[in-house]
Design a protein around this motif. Structure first.
Motif, PDB file in Angstrom:
ATOM      1  N   ILE A  84       4.744   2.511  -0.352  1.00 41.38           N
ATOM      2  CA  ILE A  84       6.197   2.385  -0.533  1.00 41.38           C
ATOM      3  C   ILE A  84       6.755   3.798  -0.424  1.00 41.38           C
ATOM      4  N   ASP A  85       7.260   4.095   0.727  1.00 37.21           N
ATOM      5  CA  ASP A  85       7.722   5.455   0.986  1.00 37.21           C
ATOM      6  C   ASP A  85       8.949   5.762   0.131  1.00 37.21           C
ATOM      7  N   ALA A  86       8.952   6.975  -0.423  1.00 37.43           N
ATOM      8  CA  ALA A  86      10.036   7.341  -1.339  1.00 37.43           C
ATOM      9  C   ALA A  86      11.398   7.288  -0.656  1.00 37.43           C
ATOM     10  N   ASN A  87      11.442   7.552   0.619  1.00 33.78           N
ATOM     11  CA  ASN A  87      12.728   7.575   1.316  1.00 33.78           C
ATOM     12  C   ASN A  87      12.978   6.344   2.157  1.00 33.78           C
ATOM     13  N   THR A  88      11.967   5.886   2.848  1.00 35.39           N
ATOM     14  CA  THR A  88      12.199   4.770   3.772  1.00 35.39           C
ATOM     15  C   THR A  88      11.773   3.430   3.209  1.00 35.39           C
ATOM     16  N   GLY A  89      11.159   3.429   2.052  1.00 39.16           N
ATOM     17  CA  GLY A  89      10.813   2.159   1.411  1.00 39.16           C
ATOM     18  C   GLY A  89       9.487   1.587   1.884  1.00 39.16           C
ATOM     19  N   ILE A  90       9.454   0.275   1.932  1.00 32.04           N
ATOM     20  CA  ILE A  90       8.181  -0.425   2.153  1.00 32.04           C
ATOM     21  C   ILE A  90       7.665  -0.267   3.579  1.00 32.04           C
ATOM     22  N   SER A 123       8.876   5.195  -6.137  1.00 31.64           N
ATOM     23  CA  SER A 123      10.289   5.605  -5.999  1.00 31.64           C
ATOM     24  C   SER A 123      10.991   4.763  -4.935  1.00 31.64           C
ATOM     25  N   GLY A 124      10.260   4.465  -3.881  1.00 34.26           N
ATOM     26  CA  GLY A 124      10.833   3.686  -2.774  1.00 34.26           C
ATOM     27  C   GLY A 124      11.215   2.278  -3.175  1.00 34.26           C
ATOM     28  N   PRO A 131      -2.863   3.959  -2.202  1.00 34.99           N
ATOM     29  CA  PRO A 131      -3.579   2.740  -2.597  1.00 34.99           C
ATOM     30  C   PRO A 131      -4.988   3.015  -3.108  1.00 34.99           C
ATOM     31  N   ASP A 191       0.825  -1.217   0.000  1.00 32.59           N
ATOM     32  CA  ASP A 191       0.000   0.000   0.000  1.00 32.59           C
ATOM     33  C   ASP A 191       0.853   1.258   0.000  1.00 32.59           C
ATOM     34  N   ASP A 209       6.765   9.175  -6.105  1.00 32.72           N
ATOM     35  CA  ASP A 209       7.044   9.126  -4.665  1.00 32.72           C
ATOM     36  C   ASP A 209       5.865   8.603  -3.867  1.00 32.72           C
ATOM     37  N   HIS A 236      14.923   0.866  -3.598  1.00 36.88           N
ATOM     38  CA  HIS A 236      15.645   0.223  -2.494  1.00 36.88           C
ATOM     39  C   HIS A 236      15.857  -1.271  -2.763  1.00 36.88           C
ATOM     40  N   TYR A 237      14.937  -1.860  -3.493  1.00 36.77           N
ATOM     41  CA  TYR A 237      14.894  -3.324  -3.570  1.00 36.77           C
ATOM     42  C   TYR A 237      15.292  -3.858  -4.942  1.00 36.77           C
TER      43      TYR A 237
END
Lengths: 366, 359
Positions: free
Chosen positions: A11-17, B48-49, B14, A9, B10, B52-53
């Protein structure tokens, strides 16, 4: 490599999931990456669920079981859609629910704590199984539940080899000089439970701090005091298990009369082929036998598993640890248990493979 | 094969979907649809996040959609800076940007240099071009700017046939079946926005021109309320364009209002910035002199220009019908030329943009 498409739901742009629906200490991406090391995992924003080709999963992590009863409702006989105003479907994004209703994906729930005392797994299983709308929900628990909705074993490779989800992993070079230690015991947050404190005190009083690799937060200084230098703050699990012949497992839930379960602490012993003594819910060893695993009686006296009174059970365990560790033929006796460990290792792998085969059929894409 | 443009966002809510990067607009999806119309490219959104993966980065686009140009001067610097647009990127996006894996695509829907605090375009372009930090910035604007950081493409494609998303309200168009063709059309819509549009409405009323053209204006019973653009253009011989920015003295620009005439092959009278027709001609388009007297374009004084535009409208509207029709026929060749030039320019620009964003 098979592909796992995961809906998130936020996915933060800086901190991720961020975990879906419920905040939890355990981070979903670490759980998935370790639970499914053989899958190629892709994360998708939930909003674009309708763009996903093939199957998806919508993962939810539940640490505190307080939430559990909010998420599901008894709905046998077909219940109109408005009932979902009160269950898990009222919490997931609308588009995800629409796609779920079309049978496109699976809601995969990880429950990391055992069912508490007085809760009935049968009742819970009945709620899930009798409601057609929950058909595509899969629940990974610590309990072995024979049901298409339940997946055996929440524990995953990550928590098998690490204490926490923070990614802590020490390569224990300092263990090279420590060849005289016979057992290990990962106590860590020993302050969490009374029996762990007592176990640490027992190790100290019976001069066993130097006989095993024992870890405790801040070296258990409150209890170990001037002998804190004999124990460890943190140890690499694999390295440590490979240097000892016996694992003493302070499982937790020691005084609880709830249904037994299998956590990562026991699975580690299966994985690394180690015999163990278990400080946990009464009847856990019997539970393991029921599933098909073997334990270590008579070489290890396991009558403690039958003792309902927690204090008496604890005393019996201490006596047995004392008897084993101080026995001259300790190494030979542990060697005799290797066949059982090998058997458990194979069974554990077989169960894991079969479980994954069943689960992957539902959730992966070629 | 249709190229896929991987777009980083960014915040993908949902329930609401794609929200704007950096500047919180909900227009991003429409803007990208407008830039890549009719499946010229497959736009694929990624959080964007999620960078990371991802082990091996692809090529991504990080769109920033801007309307209000007050922002523009805040976002760029002459050298390295902690206070420019790059500094605002999420950490992983920024890392990928400096690895040449991300193009920051800045789409600006209003003419540049719109406010008195803005710097002029030449200075702005120089600032971008001379700062290596901005190598992977690409601007899409309403201006033709000869620079590696700028591409000239119709970014208002979504407004060519429709009024675009008006806060989600669905429009009920006035029906034109019962009307005969009229000489002209004029989509004034938000006429209250600018003074010259109000004057134009008053001119139509005072000169009894209301029934000679399809004129739309919001909340005014004398006029149509909502007109379907394509239907209306098809029932009119000429389009009167109330562009806006009438008093603007800065660099010229092209908007969807003119492009609509190109694509629908209509001649037009242009109520806009001084020398706008000259600017169009500099881009290769043709205008309609001498059939339509375009001296108004050279009149720097805004009031005189307005009066001259009105005078030409009156001449066209009151010309004997056969003469009018004959004149319009003479303009067909110019309209055809403009149509072809516009289509070929677009057809060349879109693949160029796509390859710039994907390779």
């Amino acid at each position: 490599m098979k592909q796992l498409k995961v809906l998130i739901d936020n996915i933060d742009a800086n901190t991720g999931i961020k975990n879906n629906i419920l905040p939890a200490v355990r981070r979903i991406e670490l759980i998935l990456e370790s639970r499914f090391p053989d899958l190629d995992i892709d994360y998708y924003p939930s909003y674009f669920v309708d763009k996903i080709e093939g199957k998806w999963i919508y993962p939810v992590v539940i640490s505190s079981l307080g939430y559990m009863h909010w998420l599901f409702q008894y709905q046998a006989g077909g219940i109109p859609a408005e009932i979902h105003q009160n269950d898990i479907f009222s919490l997931i994004p609308k588009k995800v629910k629409q796609s779920y209703d079309k049978g496109n994906g699976i809601i995969l729930i990880f429950i990391f704590e055992p069912f508490p005392m007085n809760s009935s797994i049968e009742n819970f299983k009945d709620i899930i199984e009798s409601s057609p709308v929950y058909k595509n929900i899969r629940i990974c628990t610590l309990h072995y539940i024979n049901s298409p909705n339940f997946i055996i074993g929440t524990c995953n490779n990550y928590s098998l080899d690490n204490y926490s989800t923070k990614g802590r992993k020490h390569k224990a070079k300092y263990l090279v000089e420590e060849s005289n230690r016979r057992f290990c015991c990962f106590l860590m947050n020993y302050q969490e439970s009374e029996e762990r404190k007592k176990l640490l005190l027992f190790f100290k009083k019976s001069d066993m701090l130097s006989r095993g690799f024992i870890t405790a937060k801040n070296k258990g200084k409150e209890i170990t005091q001037d002998k804190s230098n004999l124990i460890f703050d943190d140890l690499d699990i694999e390295d440590t298990l490979n240097k000892v012949s016996l694992n003493i497992i302070p499982e937790g839930d020691f005084n609880s009369l709830g249904i037994p379960y299998i956590s990562e602490k026991i699975c580690r012993c299966f994985k690394y082929k180690k015999p163990f003594i278990f400080l946990g819910r009464q009847g856990t060893l019997k539970y393991l036998h029921d599933i098909g695993y073997k334990t270590f009686d008579p070489i290890i006296n396991e009558t403690y598993d039958n003792i309902e009174n927690p204090n008496k059970r604890l005393m019996q365990i201490f006596r047995e640890i004392n008897r084993l560790i101080n026995n001259d033929s300790f190494d030979a006796r542990m060697e005799q248990l290797q066949n059982i460990c090998e058997y458990n290792h194979n069974l554990y792998n077989k169960i894991t493979d079969e479980t994954n085969k069943r689960l992957y059929k539902d959730i992966t894409n070629e | 094969m249709t190229e896929t443009i991987k777009v980083l966002i960014d915040n993908i809510d949902p329930d609401k979907g794609v929200l704007g990067n950096i500047i919180k607009t909900d227009h991003t999806h429409y803007a990208l649809q407008s830039i890549f119309p009719n499946k010229t490219a497959n736009v694929e959104y990624h959080a964007s996040g999620s960078l990371h993966y991802i082990g091996k980065l692809d090529k991504y686009v990080y769109p920033i959609i801007m309307h209000n140009l007050t922002y523009i001067n805040f976002m760029f610097a002459v050298g390295d800076s902690d206070y420019d647009v790059i500094a605002l990127l999420p950490k992983e996006v920024k890392k990928a940007y400096f690895k040449n894996k991300v193009t920051v695509l800045i789409v600006i829907f209003e003419p540049l240099g719109g406010t008195h605090t803005s710097i002029d375009i030449k200075t702005f372009v120089k600032m971008i071009e001379n700062n290596p930090r901005y190598n992977n910035l690409l601007f899409l604007t309403l201006h033709y700017i000869d620079s590696p950081n700028f591409l000239f493409i119709n970014i208002l494609q979504d407004l060519m046939q429709d009024w675009g998303p008006l806060d989600g309200e669905s429009i009920r168009y006035d029906r034109l079946e019962n009307y005969d063709n009229r000489r002209f059309c004029c989509f004034l819509m938000n006429h209250a926005e600018t003074e010259e549009r109000d004057w134009l409405l008053k001119f139509f009323i005072s000169n009894d021109l209301i029934n000679k053209g399809f004129i739309s204006a919001t909340n005014d019973k004398l006029f149509f309320n909502h007109l379907d653009i394509v239907d209306t253009l098809n029932k009119s011989a000429i389009n009167i364009i109330p562009e806006g920015n009438f008093e603007r003295k800065l660099d010229h620009f092209m908007s969807e209002k003119v492009y609509r005439c190109f694509i629908n092959k209509k001649p037009f009278v242009y109520l806009g910035q001084h020398q706008s027709l000259k600017y169009m001609r500099s881009l290769g388009y043709k205008t309609f002199s001498p059939i339509i007297n375009e001296d108004y374009d050279e009149m720097e004084n805004d009031k005189l220009r307005f009066i001259e535009v009105c005078r030409q409208i009156k001449i066209l509207a009151n010309k004997p019908i056969e003469e009018f029709k004959n004149d319009m026929r003479k303009l067909e060749e110019i309209c055809e030329h403009n149509y072809k030039l516009f289509v070929s320019t677009q057809n060349a620009a879109i693949p160029k943009l796509i390859s710039r964003l994907t390779e």
